[in-house]
Write a protein that holds these residues in place. Structure first.
Motif, PDB file in Angstrom:
ATOM      1  N   SER A 108      47.240  29.751  36.507  1.00 29.66           N
ATOM      2  CA  SER A 108      46.543  29.734  35.055  1.00 29.66           C
ATOM      3  C   SER A 108      45.258  30.550  35.398  1.00 29.66           C
ATOM      4  N   LEU A 109      45.002  30.996  36.607  1.00 24.82           N
ATOM      5  CA  LEU A 109      43.904  31.783  36.332  1.00 24.82           C
ATOM      6  C   LEU A 109      43.707  33.136  35.819  1.00 24.82           C
ATOM      7  N   GLY A 110      42.716  33.626  35.552  1.00 22.86           N
ATOM      8  CA  GLY A 110      42.467  35.064  35.158  1.00 22.86           C
ATOM      9  C   GLY A 110      42.531  36.016  36.451  1.00 22.86           C
ATOM     10  N   ALA A 111      42.511  37.336  36.286  1.00 24.96           N
ATOM     11  CA  ALA A 111      42.612  38.169  37.384  1.00 24.96           C
ATOM     12  C   ALA A 111      41.275  38.265  38.222  1.00 24.96           C
ATOM     13  N   PRO A 112      40.195  38.165  37.753  1.00 22.35           N
ATOM     14  CA  PRO A 112      39.025  38.251  38.586  1.00 22.35           C
ATOM     15  C   PRO A 112      38.882  36.783  39.483  1.00 22.35           C
ATOM     16  N   GLU A 113      39.262  35.758  38.841  1.00 25.24           N
ATOM     17  CA  GLU A 113      39.312  34.483  39.672  1.00 25.24           C
ATOM     18  C   GLU A 113      40.443  34.268  40.546  1.00 25.24           C
ATOM     19  N   LEU A 114      41.660  34.971  40.394  1.00 23.85           N
ATOM     20  CA  LEU A 114      42.796  34.988  41.109  1.00 23.85           C
ATOM     21  C   LEU A 114      42.482  35.845  42.353  1.00 23.85           C
ATOM     22  N   MET A 115      41.749  36.982  42.100  1.00 23.33           N
ATOM     23  CA  MET A 115      41.399  37.656  43.341  1.00 23.33           C
ATOM     24  C   MET A 115      40.275  37.316  44.088  1.00 23.33           C
ATOM     25  N   GLU A 116      39.331  36.681  43.471  1.00 22.26           N
ATOM     26  CA  GLU A 116      38.336  35.902  44.437  1.00 22.26           C
ATOM     27  C   GLU A 116      39.092  34.741  45.417  1.00 22.26           C
ATOM     28  N   LEU A 117      39.820  34.040  44.558  1.00 23.72           N
ATOM     29  CA  LEU A 117      40.746  33.029  45.488  1.00 23.72           C
ATOM     30  C   LEU A 117      41.489  33.550  46.776  1.00 23.72           C
ATOM     31  N   ASP A 118      42.293  34.706  46.245  1.00 30.79           N
ATOM     32  CA  ASP A 118      43.069  35.484  47.323  1.00 30.79           C
ATOM     33  C   ASP A 118      42.172  35.819  48.383  1.00 30.79           C
ATOM     34  N   ALA A 119      40.969  36.620  48.388  1.00 33.62           N
ATOM     35  CA  ALA A 119      40.152  36.695  49.366  1.00 33.62           C
ATOM     36  C   ALA A 119      39.438  35.566  50.166  1.00 33.62           C
ATOM     37  N   ARG A 120      39.193  34.703  49.414  1.00 34.32           N
ATOM     38  CA  ARG A 120      38.512  33.248  50.183  1.00 34.32           C
ATOM     39  C   ARG A 120      39.661  32.521  50.758  1.00 34.32           C
ATOM     40  N   TYR A 121      40.839  32.543  50.164  1.00 33.94           N
ATOM     41  CA  TYR A 121      41.819  31.704  50.890  1.00 33.94           C
ATOM     42  C   TYR A 121      42.463  32.543  52.314  1.00 33.94           C
ATOM     43  N   GLY A 122      42.405  33.919  52.214  1.00 33.82           N
ATOM     44  CA  GLY A 122      42.863  34.681  53.138  1.00 33.82           C
ATOM     45  C   GLY A 122      41.925  34.471  54.258  1.00 33.82           C
ATOM     46  N   ALA A 123      40.591  34.560  54.199  1.00 31.22           N
ATOM     47  CA  ALA A 123      39.458  34.347  55.017  1.00 31.22           C
ATOM     48  C   ALA A 123      39.755  32.669  55.624  1.00 31.22           C
ATOM     49  N   TRP A 124      40.137  31.848  54.832  1.00 31.08           N
ATOM     50  CA  TRP A 124      40.326  30.407  55.264  1.00 31.08           C
ATOM     51  C   TRP A 124      41.658  30.504  56.241  1.00 31.08           C
ATOM     52  N   LEU A 125      42.767  31.211  56.019  1.00 33.07           N
ATOM     53  CA  LEU A 125      43.984  31.368  56.836  1.00 33.07           C
ATOM     54  C   LEU A 125      43.494  32.062  58.318  1.00 33.07           C
ATOM     55  N   GLY A 126      42.705  32.836  58.197  1.00 33.66           N
ATOM     56  CA  GLY A 126      42.280  33.744  59.356  1.00 33.66           C
ATOM     57  C   GLY A 126      41.555  32.543  60.203  1.00 33.66           C
TER      58      GLY A 126
END
Length: 360
Positions: free
Chosen positions: A60-78
């Protein structure tokens, strides 16, 4: 790396059940056209309640919030990768990450898995491969399922490979081609039905076993149009959210009765499809994914299936980590520029070598 014949890859898988992150460190070896694997170590990282909620509501997130989560979750995965690898990081060829599916809309020409591989690479300091589905969708395919290439090359001794995750899917050989499709709902519904009891899942199906079938609910589930669609087909959280949750609200009942009904429905649909595709070709059915631990579901499935289909429940490590192993294998195939997505499975215009490789 196309000249190499052995690869060490860390496969990472986050499924639609939202249980957590599976990690499988494997060696993959190629001898001619044959591949083998060795699981060095496997592990699991629970999601915090906050992260689980973020992933569950990301649709349900908008594009900016989704992109922020994408980067943050990627860093968490790393970070999870490097913590898991510890001293073995130096010998790794790559991390191969499925990411967490938020939007899967092949009919609209796109799919999106959270967990930017570039952020994984930068956070871990290791090469990372991600976004395995988009290339196939650009070729007109469903972008799913992807595991069947591993079923064919690593687990080919079984006639059928059945995965019981959030969604149930199956793969098998027909006329020299691998065929696979999503059968329908599985753990995603069962886990949803235990939420009022403050549980994440129904251990061994014990609550379902104690319930009674709600006939109206069972008939409504079995009548869902998705089950009548021909394959190749795939589905995901959108179908669950838009179709199954509203349908479930129409049949208020005790959680154990709804669970009993849902488990019967899942067993019914799996058996129907196995009988349909396996007509004249019975054999062993390898069952993996969290649903393989649902003792009651497996009992019902065995009851529904013709005795010529033998349900095989492997060791716990393979049940829990097969998808992470296979995503590691997809990464190995990507590193040697070999096809890792099958058009016969997805409906794409051709086979492809998919996945975006990002360097730290």
């Amino acid at each position: 790396m196309a000249h190499k014949n052995s690869f060490r890859v860390l496969g990472m898988m986050s499924g639609t059940s939202l249980d957590g992150l599976d990690l499988a460190l494997c060696d993959f070896e190629r001898k001619g056209d044959f591949w083998s694997y060795r699981l060095i170590r496997a592990g699991y990282q629970n999601y915090s309640p906050e992260l689980r909620t973020e992933l569950a509501t990301a649709i349900s997130l908008g594009a900016p919030e989704l992109m922020e989560l994408d980067a943050r979750y990627g860093a968490w995965l790393g970070k999870q990768a490097i913590d898991f690898l510890d001293t073995e990081a130096a010998s790794l060829d790559a991390i191969a990450s499925h990411g967490h599916t938020v939007h899967h809309r092949p009919h609209m020409g796109f799919t999106f898995q959270l967990g930017s591989p570039q952020n994984i690479a930068l956070s871990s300091g290791l090469p990372a491969i991600g976004d395995f589905r988009s290339g196939d969708i650009a070729l007109g395919g469903q972008g799913a399922p992807l595991v069947p290439i591993g079923d064919r090359l690593l687990f080919g001794k079984y006639a059928y490979c059945l995965n019981l995750g959030g969604i149930a899917n199956i793969s098998f050989e027909r006329g020299g081609e691998r065929v696979a499709f999503d059968i329908g709902i599985a753990n995603m519904l069962l886990n949803h039905l235990v939420k009022p009891l403050d549980l994440h899942y129904d251990a061994e199906g014990s609550l379902a076993r104690s319930g009674q079938i709600n006939v109206g609910y069972l008939q409504a589930l079995d009548a869902l149009p998705y089950y009548k669609k021909p394959y190749p087909k795939s589905t995901g959280y959108e179908w669950f959210e838009e179709t199954i949750i509203p349908l479930t609200r129409n049949f208020p009942d005790k959680p154990e009765n709804l669970l009993r009904t849902a488990v019967q429905h899942i067993a019914n649909q799996i058996a129907i499809q196995i009988h349909k595709v396996g007509k004249g070709a019975p054999g062993e059915v390898l069952v993996t994914g969290g649903g393989a631990l649902n003792v009651f579901l497996i009992e019902l499935l065995r009851d529904q299936l013709d005795p010529n289909f033998q349900v095989v429940i492997p060791d716990r490590e393979l049940i829990d980590y097969k998808e992470a192993i296979v995503f590691g294998f997809l990464g190995a195939l990507r590193l040697c520029n070999q096809h890792n997505v099958l058009a016969s499975v997805t409906g794409a215009s051709r086979n492809s070598c998919s996945g975006i490789l990002c360097l730290p």
